[in-house]
Every structure is written in structure tokens, then in C-alpha cells.
Design a protein around this motif. Sequence first.
Motif, PDB file in Angstrom:
ATOM      1  N   UNK A 235       0.800  -1.222   0.000  1.00 36.05           N
ATOM      2  CA  UNK A 235       0.000   0.000   0.000  1.00 36.05           C
ATOM      3  C   UNK A 235       0.838   1.280   0.000  1.00 36.05           C
ATOM      4  N   UNK A 236       1.926   1.379   0.793  1.00 35.48           N
ATOM      5  CA  UNK A 236       2.687   2.632   0.787  1.00 35.48           C
ATOM      6  C   UNK A 236       3.274   2.979  -0.576  1.00 35.48           C
ATOM      7  N   UNK A 237       3.582   1.980  -1.387  1.00 35.26           N
ATOM      8  CA  UNK A 237       4.116   2.256  -2.723  1.00 35.26           C
ATOM      9  C   UNK A 237       3.025   2.867  -3.602  1.00 35.26           C
ATOM     10  N   UNK A 238       1.815   2.323  -3.522  1.00 36.54           N
ATOM     11  CA  UNK A 238       0.708   2.885  -4.282  1.00 36.54           C
ATOM     12  C   UNK A 238       0.383   4.305  -3.817  1.00 36.54           C
ATOM     13  N   UNK A 239       0.546   4.577  -2.537  1.00 33.00           N
ATOM     14  CA  UNK A 239       0.340   5.929  -2.020  1.00 33.00           C
ATOM     15  C   UNK A 239       1.390   6.875  -2.590  1.00 33.00           C
ATOM     16  N   UNK A 240       2.639   6.465  -2.554  1.00 29.00           N
ATOM     17  CA  UNK A 240       3.715   7.293  -3.109  1.00 29.00           C
ATOM     18  C   UNK A 240       3.416   7.666  -4.557  1.00 29.00           C
ATOM     19  N   UNK A 241       3.053   6.666  -5.368  1.00 32.06           N
ATOM     20  CA  UNK A 241       2.844   6.907  -6.796  1.00 32.06           C
ATOM     21  C   UNK A 241       1.614   7.758  -7.066  1.00 32.06           C
ATOM     22  N   UNK A 242       0.658   7.772  -6.143  1.00 33.65           N
ATOM     23  CA  UNK A 242      -0.553   8.568  -6.316  1.00 33.65           C
ATOM     24  C   UNK A 242      -0.401   9.989  -5.786  1.00 33.65           C
ATOM     25  N   UNK A 243       0.566  10.206  -4.912  1.00 27.23           N
ATOM     26  CA  UNK A 243       0.654  11.468  -4.182  1.00 27.23           C
ATOM     27  C   UNK A 243       1.660  12.420  -4.809  1.00 27.23           C
ATOM     28  N   UNK A 244       1.681  13.646  -4.291  1.00 26.25           N
ATOM     29  CA  UNK A 244       2.647  14.628  -4.765  1.00 26.25           C
ATOM     30  C   UNK A 244       4.071  14.271  -4.370  1.00 26.25           C
ATOM     31  N   UNK A 245       4.232  13.356  -3.420  1.00 23.50           N
ATOM     32  CA  UNK A 245       5.581  12.887  -3.086  1.00 23.50           C
ATOM     33  C   UNK A 245       6.235  12.224  -4.292  1.00 23.50           C
ATOM     34  N   UNK A 246       5.412  11.687  -5.193  1.00 24.44           N
ATOM     35  CA  UNK A 246       5.934  11.047  -6.400  1.00 24.44           C
ATOM     36  C   UNK A 246       5.791  11.909  -7.631  1.00 24.44           C
ATOM     37  N   UNK A 247       5.832  13.222  -7.472  1.00 20.79           N
ATOM     38  CA  UNK A 247       5.512  14.149  -8.559  1.00 20.79           C
ATOM     39  C   UNK A 247       6.443  14.045  -9.757  1.00 20.79           C
ATOM     40  N   UNK A 248       7.656  13.518  -9.577  1.00 17.44           N
ATOM     41  CA  UNK A 248       8.580  13.368 -10.709  1.00 17.44           C
ATOM     42  C   UNK A 248       8.839  11.895 -11.021  1.00 17.44           C
ATOM     43  N   UNK A 249       8.004  11.032 -10.470  1.00 14.27           N
ATOM     44  CA  UNK A 249       8.117   9.595 -10.735  1.00 14.27           C
ATOM     45  C   UNK A 249       7.086   9.221 -11.787  1.00 14.27           C
ATOM     46  N   UNK A 250       7.553   8.917 -12.982  1.00 16.16           N
ATOM     47  CA  UNK A 250       6.666   8.492 -14.061  1.00 16.16           C
ATOM     48  C   UNK A 250       7.453   7.576 -14.985  1.00 16.16           C
ATOM     49  N   UNK A 251       6.774   6.547 -15.479  1.00 13.66           N
ATOM     50  CA  UNK A 251       7.446   5.561 -16.313  1.00 13.66           C
ATOM     51  C   UNK A 251       8.231   4.539 -15.509  1.00 13.66           C
ATOM     52  N   UNK A 252       8.019   4.515 -14.201  1.00 12.81           N
ATOM     53  CA  UNK A 252       8.760   3.606 -13.325  1.00 12.81           C
ATOM     54  C   UNK A 252       7.982   2.317 -13.091  1.00 12.81           C
ATOM     55  N   UNK A 253       8.722   1.291 -12.724  1.00 12.72           N
ATOM     56  CA  UNK A 253       8.105   0.062 -12.232  1.00 12.72           C
ATOM     57  C   UNK A 253       8.770  -0.253 -10.904  1.00 12.72           C
ATOM     58  N   UNK A 254       7.982  -0.240  -9.846  1.00 13.20           N
ATOM     59  CA  UNK A 254       8.531  -0.397  -8.498  1.00 13.20           C
ATOM     60  C   UNK A 254       8.383  -1.848  -8.065  1.00 13.20           C
ATOM     61  N   UNK A 255       9.492  -2.468  -7.748  1.00 17.29           N
ATOM     62  CA  UNK A 255       9.498  -3.877  -7.320  1.00 17.29           C
ATOM     63  C   UNK A 255       9.207  -3.973  -5.829  1.00 17.29           C
ATOM     64  N   UNK A 256       8.219  -4.801  -5.486  1.00 17.96           N
ATOM     65  CA  UNK A 256       7.931  -5.120  -4.082  1.00 17.96           C
ATOM     66  C   UNK A 256       7.914  -6.642  -4.024  1.00 17.96           C
ATOM     67  N   UNK A 257       9.094  -7.226  -4.009  1.00 13.92           N
ATOM     68  CA  UNK A 257       9.256  -8.653  -4.308  1.00 13.92           C
ATOM     69  C   UNK A 257       9.918  -9.471  -3.222  1.00 13.92           C
TER      70      UNK A 257
END
Length: 263
Positions: A235-257
Motif C-alpha cells: 500500500x505505501x508504494x501505491x500511495x507514493x505513486x498517487x501522491x505529490x511525493x511522487x511528482x517526478x516519478x513516471x514511467x517507473x516500475x517499483x518492485x515489491x518482491x
Amino acid sequence: MTPRPDHGEHSYRGSGKLAGKAALITGADSGIGRAVAIAYAREGADVLISYLDEHEDAEETRRWVEEAGRRAVVVPGDVAEPAHCRALVARAVEEFGRLDVLVNNAAFQMSHETIEEIPDEEWDRTLAINLSAFFHLVKAAVPHLKPGASIIGSSSVNSDNPKPQLLPYDVTKAGIANMTAALAQLLGPKGIRANSVAPGPIWTPLIPSTMPEDEVASFGAQTPLGRAGQPAELAPVYVLLASDDGSFVSGARVAVTGGTPIL
């Protein structure tokens, strides 16, 4: 399920990262989708909970969202149908007056030892639910998304380390990773970000319902951390990608493995 999955019901603490936003999450009745819905609500977002027909599970997710003080709209239906995907977006905009976050999370998988065992209809349905729905949802959502909006696809470690028994699923998860990378470039000029999350083995209802019993018993043991992950740990990764904290994160694939690398 034994043990019960942890969706963050009693652990996730929000801090207003999604205040005033509205999110549409597919497959939000249980598993990763429920964990994301709970986290988004506790971060201040209203949530449309899309699911197939697991009504009791969806109502449980609704309860947690509403306990967080946010609006929950529960919509059953089959995302394999393009018209339903369009209806979901329209409903979110109608209910919330806006759409800021689209999470494509609904998924289907079945395990087969040979390609000959895979029915043609199952191949088509897996692609329709896991991949084509993403296209139809994004196409419908883009006219409503404003700069700062976020699109998130649930990919998988299987996209890079395909499990042969899950051939159709593997293909769709690679497609989601590819699609989000393309969307990031296509929608960047509009200020819309697109990313994907690549979970490893996560303990959700999809596992015991679709995998052989012996594999379920040892599920996740092959990771460097030696265990399966819990939905709450994504869940925290999905929050990061949805929030302004991730404002310059685009085109990424975040591994939670749990330590298994992705390419």
C-alpha cells in the motif's frame, strides 16, 4: 484464509497525502486492492471500489473506507467488458466530481502444467481482465484527468521471471509494465503520470483459489526474505505513486518482491 491477509486495517496510519483526491481502484474488494483502498482513504481520498461479484468482501472494504471518514462508492461488474470500464470512470466522475487516481489492479489467473490445457476462452478472458481493461479504463479516464493525476498498473515479478504454469497471466503482467511505460511518455505532456508496481508473492485470495495446494503451502518461501508479502506491505508504494511525493516519478516500475530482482 489461514492466516488472514493483513490489509493494514489495524496498522496503516495516514498523513493527508491524498487529501481532496478521488480514486478508482479495480479489484478493490480484497487483497492488494483492499489494502490500497484503506490506505488511500486514510490519506484523505474518496474511493470507488470496483469488483466482480464478491459482495461481502466489497462491503468490508467499504466499511474501512467509511471508517476513515471518506466516501466509498461500491460498483460490481466485469471489467472484461469495455462498456463496464467506461461506466466505472463515468460513475467516479459523477459521484466525486473529479478523478485523480486510476489503479488498474483487477486480475485473473489459473495454473496449468501444459499449454494444451489452457482453454482458448481462458486465454481470452485473462487478457481481457488483466490487460485490455487497463486500456479501456485509461482511454475513458484521460479526458477527466488533470495535471498531477496518476495512473498505476499492477504488474508482477512474473513479467520478468515468468512462471510457465501461469503463461497467460505472465503475458498480461508484462503488457501492463510495457503499457505504463508507454503511457508515461504519451501522457507526460498533459502532466499525467503513469507507473506500475511489480509485486512478488503476496498473500491474497487469488493464491489459494487458483494454485495447487502444495504450492500454496510453500508460497513465498523462495524469496530472499523467505516469506510471502502481505497486501499492507504494498500500500505505501501505491500511495507514493498517487501522491505529490511522487511528482517526478513516471514511467517507473517499483518492485515489491521480497528481494527477487526484476529486470
